[in-house]
Each structure stands twice: as C-alpha cells, then as structure tokens.
Motif scaffolding. Structure first.
Motif, short mmCIF file in Angstrom:
data_model
loop_
_atom_site.label_atom_id
_atom_site.label_comp_id
_atom_site.label_asym_id
_atom_site.label_seq_id
_atom_site.Cartn_x
_atom_site.Cartn_y
_atom_site.Cartn_z
N GLU A 48 0.82 -1.20 0.00
CA GLU A 48 0.00 0.00 0.00
C GLU A 48 0.86 1.26 0.00
OE1 GLU A 48 -4.00 -1.18 2.32
OE2 GLU A 48 -2.20 -1.68 3.42
N ALA A 69 0.42 3.73 -3.02
CA ALA A 69 0.02 5.09 -2.65
C ALA A 69 1.00 6.12 -3.20
CB ALA A 69 -0.08 5.21 -1.13
N GLN A 102 0.50 6.53 -6.83
CA GLN A 102 -0.75 7.26 -7.09
C GLN A 102 -0.61 8.75 -6.76
OE1 GLN A 102 -4.36 6.47 -4.58
NE2 GLN A 102 -5.24 5.77 -6.53
N ASP A 103 0.06 9.04 -5.63
CA ASP A 103 0.22 10.44 -5.24
C ASP A 103 1.10 11.21 -6.21
OD1 ASP A 103 -1.41 10.04 -3.08
OD2 ASP A 103 0.21 9.78 -1.63
N GLN A 137 -10.76 -1.57 -2.78
CA GLN A 137 -9.70 -0.92 -2.03
C GLN A 137 -8.73 -1.98 -1.54
OE1 GLN A 137 -12.76 0.03 1.33
NE2 GLN A 137 -10.77 0.42 2.25
N TYR A 192 1.77 6.91 6.87
CA TYR A 192 0.95 7.95 6.23
C TYR A 192 1.47 8.18 4.83
CZ TYR A 192 -0.70 8.93 10.94
OH TYR A 192 -1.25 8.81 12.20
N ARG A 193 0.56 8.46 3.92
CA ARG A 193 0.94 8.78 2.56
C ARG A 193 1.62 10.15 2.52
NH1 ARG A 193 -3.96 6.61 -1.17
NH2 ARG A 193 -2.81 7.83 -2.71
N ASN A 247 0.62 12.46 0.78
CA ASN A 247 -0.45 13.46 0.72
C ASN A 247 -1.07 13.72 2.09
OD1 ASN A 247 -2.26 11.39 1.29
ND2 ASN A 247 -3.17 11.34 -0.75
N THR A 251 -2.85 5.15 5.48
CA THR A 251 -3.32 3.98 4.74
C THR A 251 -4.12 3.05 5.67
OG1 THR A 251 -1.22 2.83 5.16
CG2 THR A 251 -1.44 4.01 3.07
N VAL A 254 -5.66 1.89 -0.10
CA VAL A 254 -5.53 2.67 -1.33
C VAL A 254 -6.73 2.36 -2.22
CG1 VAL A 254 -4.15 3.08 -3.41
CG2 VAL A 254 -3.01 2.64 -1.22
N LYS A 283 -5.00 11.71 9.59
CA LYS A 283 -4.06 12.28 8.63
C LYS A 283 -3.09 13.22 9.32
CE LYS A 283 -7.19 16.03 7.23
NZ LYS A 283 -7.87 16.68 6.08
#
Length: 710
Positions: free
Chosen positions: A478, A482, A485-486, A497, A532-533, A535, A539, A544, A572
């Motif tokens: 993940e 992630a 993706q970010d 997911q 944490y991502r 962004n 997770t 994701v 977050k």
C-alpha cells in the motif's frame, strides 16, 4: 458435496473445536506457574502502556473490552456459559483494570474455573444426545450467528443448544452421504444404496468419534496455551495486531523458511485453535494445484487414502509434521475456505519446494504489436542479517534493467496478495520510478511524522506503469501503490480498495525487560508506528482506492482492516512537500475508457452478482433442522451456484513468454520450466491482468519538454 453442506459442516466443525480448545486447563495444577503468570501480566501491561502507538488508560472501558474478549475467547459459540454464569462474572466487568494494576488474576481464575466445570459436563451432553436418532421431521431451525444468539438462560436450555448443533452436524453428514450415493448410482446401476436408518446411524457414530477424539487430544495441551488466551484478551484490547506469543509460538514465528523443503509449499500459522494458510510458496505444489489459498483453515489431514486426522486444536508443530512429507506422496487436506466458509477436500502431491520462487519474477507479453513487461512482486523481502544478500529492491532494479534490454514499452507490476514486508525496500522500489523525494511518512506515538525519502536521483524506469492490486495487498504494498498514485506516476488498478493495514509491529522478547527471570517468557508483537501517505492521509483502514476499481469475489465480503474489531482509526498528518510527476497526456481518458469497458463487460457484471451471492450466503446463518427442508434448501443453493461456474473460464488469447536471461535456466531446470508454464497459462486466463494490460497499452507519456514545464 454440495456448497450448502460444505458451508454448514465448516461452521459445525468450528463450533465444536472452538469451544473445546480451552479444556486444556483440565490439569492446571500439573503445569501452571502462578508466579510466571503474574510476571507476564506485570511486564506486558508496562510494555504496552509505555510503547504502544496508542496511549490507552487501564480504565473501566478497557476492563469491559478484556471482559468481553475473554468470555468470547472461551465460549464464542455460547455452548458453555449461561446467563446465570454471566451474572456472577459481571461483578468484575469493570474491575479487571484494577486487578491488572495489582497483578491480580481473580477474574481469570473465576471464569476459567467455571469453564472447567462446564467442560467436564460436555462429554455427557454429546454422548447422551448421540445415542438415539433425532426427530428429523420436526419443524425447527438453528441460528449459527453466535453474535445474535443469546447465552442460554439455564442448563436445560444449554443442553438444547447442544442438541440442535449435534442434530445439524448429523443431518449434514446424512445429506452428504446420500448425495455421494446418488452420484455412484449414476455411474454404476448395480451400486447398492444404503437405507436411511443405516446412513443416519453411521453419521451419529462419526460425529461421536470426532468428539471423543477431540476430548482426548485437548488433554495434551498445556497451561501456557490457555493462559495465553487471557493475555491476548488483555494485549488485544490495544489493537488487533498486538498479541502475546508464548515461547513455542515465538519459535515458530522465528523459523527460517529459506532453503529447500519437501512438502506442499505453504506457510502456516496458528490462529486461535486453527492452522491457517498464511501464504503459498509460488511454484510450490499447493500453488500449482491451485485450490488452496491464503486465509484457508486446514481442519483435517489424510495421508493418501488413509483416514483423515482432525488437526484443529493441535499444536502447529505437530500439524506441520502431518502436512509435510516426502516428495511424490499425496496429502488430502480438508479446509475451510476463507472466501465463503465452505469446506473442501484438496489433494496435493508433495514435492521439493524452492523458496526462490517467492522472489521477483517477470514475463513478457505482446499486445497490439508492442511488448510489455509484467513483474510479479510477491512480497517486499529483505535479509537483515546479510546486507549483501538479495532483496526485493535489488531484484526489482535488475528485473527492470533486463526488461529494458528486451525493449518493452510499459510495465505492469502485480502486487495482488502481497502482504507487505520491508519498509526500506518499499521506499527503494518507489525510487526506481521517480526522482528523489518523499515516499512515505512514519509516526511514533506523540511524535511528529518522519518523512522517508528516496535519496537516489536516478530513475530506473521512465516509461508507462500500471500497478495491479487487490483486497489482500497490504502494508508495504500500500505504501508503494500510494506513492505511485500520489505522484501520478502509475495507474492503480484493482478491487474496491486494498487491505488497509497502515500500522507497523515490532516483536519484542519479554525477557529483555525481565532479564533475570528463570525461564522463557515469550514475546509480544506490538504496534509501534503508523504509516501515512505523502499526501498526508493514513493507509490505515482506508488503504488505497484504485484509480480503476474492478469487481471481485471479495467486493461485498467482510474483509480487511476496516472489518477488524478494535482496529486503529484513520487519520491524517500534514502533506509532505512533493511534486507530482504527472507522466501521462491521457491519464483521465484511459481511466474513463477502462471504467466503461468494465461496466459493459458481461463477465465483470456476473462477478459482481457472484460477490453479492457470496455475501448473502455469508449472512444466511439460519438452517432448517427438518430433513426434507434441509435437503431442499441445499439443492436450491447448489443450483444457484451453477450459474457462476463460468465466471473464471476466461481466455485473453495473450501469450506470455520468459525474458531472454531466463532461457538458459529453463533449458537446465525442468522444474522451473514447469513453474513458468503454469504461471503463463494462469496469466493468459486472468481477466484482471487482461484489463490492466488494456490500460497500459493506452497510456501515452508526456514528452521530456512537457515534463520539465510541469
């Protein structure tokens, strides 16, 4: 064996074995160590309150969680305790926290002492109830959803609970045997069919034998096995990934599985009283056979045509002895399938298992006149003892370089069923696809998040990338997905997911905190960090969400971190400072086109219906105990399942081939050749790979000038 029967029998098996495991306390005076028990409580509570990611007070709320967890751990199917017992236990419902502070085990002693009394009565219950036939024409039902079923009011109602459970068990076996007889009669008109009375008697005798065998076996278990139940009720109140491991469990956890083994090629773990498949060794016998899956629970083991042996409640080391065996021999496993709770007998021919097949591997496929590379990454592996030994980041870099030499136009990275592994390699692999920059954030309790960066300015692969995930892609998988993706570096394709495990555990030997103790105290696996991502989002729970979601059989199942009791919440932190690579000119169009194809694809539509059907079966917990109604219900369910048999009979007509560097190895190694042949065949029949390749083939990269301007 019908689907309905398999499902019922699996529930019944769980009922009996779950409720009987903790009878190990029948001889506590022979091997218990009250001093050690109190030391463990003292050390564990101090480690947890000081080191766990979540700061949790030992208060009334905590006490209630431990109270419910321990009672459920001993009697999850509500076949031992009555409401009268609970009334007595409840005096400690909000006192356990105070007892823990004093290293007091009064609550534990009361509940377990009562449990021992109940266990002694169990044999007389089932023995008496199985002496004579049940009333199979009686209109009655039984509910197997034990979360809804209340505890029995008194002992008479408790015995009636036993009667219904045993009746359903016998009824299921009768139905199975009658179905087998019908199949034999079709093949052989001269086959002599047994009368109902004979089948019924044999079914009761079989159930009685299984119960007797169980109660003989539980006497072999020791004090630490059942005291661990209480300790895990305590440590598990912090979060579901925190657990206590007794010394023998710690030894199994530490076993080095590298090298060659003779067996079925499956990593196993003990989960409560069950032997569960943790993962399959890629290329191993079980992997080739194709029916055993991660999450399946092995209930019985038979050597060839010999009688099956129940292994529920058995020590993992002993269970493994029966499952492993010499190359060329057959083992028949009766398993409870994770996906739909059905039971199934799986025959596997044992072989030499090479763990080399758990490493990164790649293949090449041609589509629309272009070549694409598919890289399978089973896990994020690393050797902490030998820095010069291969790890997933080094292997991935090498594999990408080899595929570049082959002239591939894009990469599909398959992370399905990848449960994670090394954070270090996840960061390094992410760095192969981006310039230097942040990849993930890691946070300890009460501290600011630390940004983990890719510090290598080199970009190993600048071409198009698609990452394929599913609901079992977790942790480090993940993190990588992630980050891709970010940065908008790859299109993420998969289920609804990913798993949603955004926590980090550390295994701590308890003797490190109590070094002068006379014996091994085991270890605690404790959650110490959260991911944490970049962004800012965790997770944890959320996992994701793929850019393109495809229906799967898991779509409506209770699955993943979000369905675990006590899982840490999503939250977050501040976003890290990073710049999206935004590599594609047509990202949105490609995503839209794929979603349209999936929406219109009849096979994906059928998978969606199949997922809903599985969910309905999972929720249908009530069964008729009238024989004719029972048989009719089973036949209806079997007929319903027929319409879904064609779902995975798919052929993409794509041809997968090994990269050039592997060809000399294939010439020398027939086993490797067979492994690759099976893998390539499975890929060509994989609906999800086919769509991921559709996406990859449509992606158009921005020019270097466009990327610089961006």
């Amino acid at each position: 064996m019908t689907t309905r029967f398999k499902f019922i029998l699996s529930i019944l098996t769980i009922f009996f074995f779950t409720n009987s495991f903790h009878a190990v306390a029948s001889q506590p005076e022979n091997n218990s160590d009250p001093e050690k028990d109190k030391v463990l409580l003292y050390v564990l509570k101090n480690i947890l309150t000081r080191g766990h990611f979540v700061e949790k007070d030992l208060n009334d709320d905590f006490s209630e969680i431990v109270y419910n967890s321990f009672i459920e751990g001993l009697d999850p199917s509500k076949r031992y305790f009555t409401q009268e017992d609970l009334k007595e236990f409840s005096q400690y419902k909000y006192e356990i926290d105070n007892q823990l502070l004093e290293n007091d085990v009064t609550f534990y002693n009361l509940v377990y002492g009562r449990f021992l009394e109940k266990i002694k009565n169990a044999k007389s219950y089932y023995g008496e109830l199985l002496k004579a036939p049940f009333q199979y024409d009686k209109e009655e039902t039984v509910d197997m959803d034990f979360e809804k079923v209340p505890f029995a009011k008194n002992n008479n109602e408790l015995i009636d609970y036993w009667r219904k459970q045993l009746k359903l068990n016998v009824l299921s076996r009768i139905q199975e045997q009658e179905s087998l007889q019908k199949e034999k009669l079709k093949k052989d008109p001269k086959f002599v069919v047994k009368k109902f009375a004979t089948i019924e008697k044999e079914a009761r005798e079989e159930v009685l034998k299984n119960m007797d065998d169980l109660y003989l076996r539980i006497e072999e278990l020791e004090h630490e096995d059942w005291f661990s139940t209480f300790l895990n009720s305590v440590v598990g109140a912090f979060d579901p990934h925190t657990s206590y491991m007794a010394p023998r469990m710690k030894e199994r956890f530490d076993q080095d599985m590298s090298g060659k083994l003779e067996g079925i090629g499956a990593r196993l773990l003990k989960k409560g009283i069950y032997t569960e498949v943790l993962e399959l060794v890629s290329g191993g016998p079980a992997w080739k056979q194709g029916e055993l899956e991660a999450g399946d629970i092995i209930l019985e083991v038979a050597q060839g045509n010999e009688e099956a042996l129940d292994i529920v409640g058995m020590r993992l080391d002993d269970a493994i002895k029966f499952i492993k065996g010499k190359k060329g021999t057959e083992v028949r496993l009766t398993v409870k399938k994770k996906i739909d709770a059905s039971t199934k007998i799986i025959s596997i021919i044992r072989d030499v298992v090479e763990l080399e097949e758990t490493f990164v591997k790649s293949t090449i496929v041609e589509k629309n006149g272009k070549k694409y590379g598919l890289i399978d990454l089973p896990r994020f592996y690393i050797s902490f003892d030998d820095k010069n030994y291969r790890d997933s980041a080094k292997d991935m870099e090498q594999e990408i370089e080899r595929l570049k030499d082959e002239g591939v136009d894009g990469l599909l990275i398959d992370l399905r069923n990848n449960g994670g592994g090394s954070l270090k390699t996840a960061i390094e692999i992410s760095g192969l696809f981006i310039d230097q920059g942040p990849v993930v954030q890691v946070k300890y309790r009460g501290e600011k998040p630390m940004i983990k960066n890719d510090t290598d300015p080199k970009t190993q692969w600048e071409g198009a990338v698609v990452v394929l995930v599913n609901e079992l892609s977790a942790s480090a998988s993940e993190i990588f997905a992630a980050a891709m993706q970010d940065y908008k570096r790859a299109v993420i394709v998969g289920g609804n997911q990913t798993y949603g495990k955004g926590t980090v555990q550390s295994v701590l030997p308890i003797n490190n905190f109590f070094p002068n103790y006379k014996s091994d105290l085991g270890a605690i696996k404790m959650t110490i960090q959260k991911f944490y991502r970049i962004n800012g989002g965790s997770t944890q729970i959320e996992g994701v969400y793929p850019d393109i979601a495809m229906p799967s059989r898991y779509s409506y199942m209770k699955f993943g971190e979000r369905d675990m009791t006590g899982a840490l919440a999503w939250d977050k932190v501040a976003q890290a400072n990073y710049t999206k690579s935004d590599s594609y000119t047509n990202f949105s169009d490609v995503v839209y086109n794929s979603k349209e194809r999936i929406l219109k694809n009849e096979r994906f539509q059928l998978i969606q219906e199949y997922a809903k059907w599985l969910k309905e079966n999972q929720e249908n917990s009530s069964y008729s105990l009238n024989y004719h109604h029972f048989v009719k219900d089973s036949e209806i369910k079997e007929k319903e399942g027929e319409r879904f048999k064609s779902i995975f009979k798919f052929d993409s007509q794509l041809s997968f081939t090994s990269p050039k560097h592997e060809l000399p190895l294939l010439e020398k190694d027939s086993t490797l050749t067979e492994k690759r042949t099976i893998w390539h065949k499975n890929l060509s029949k994989d609906l999800y790979v086919a769509e991921a390749l559709n996406v990859l083939s449509e992606l158009k990269l921005k020019s270097k000038n466009e990327l610089v301007k961006h």
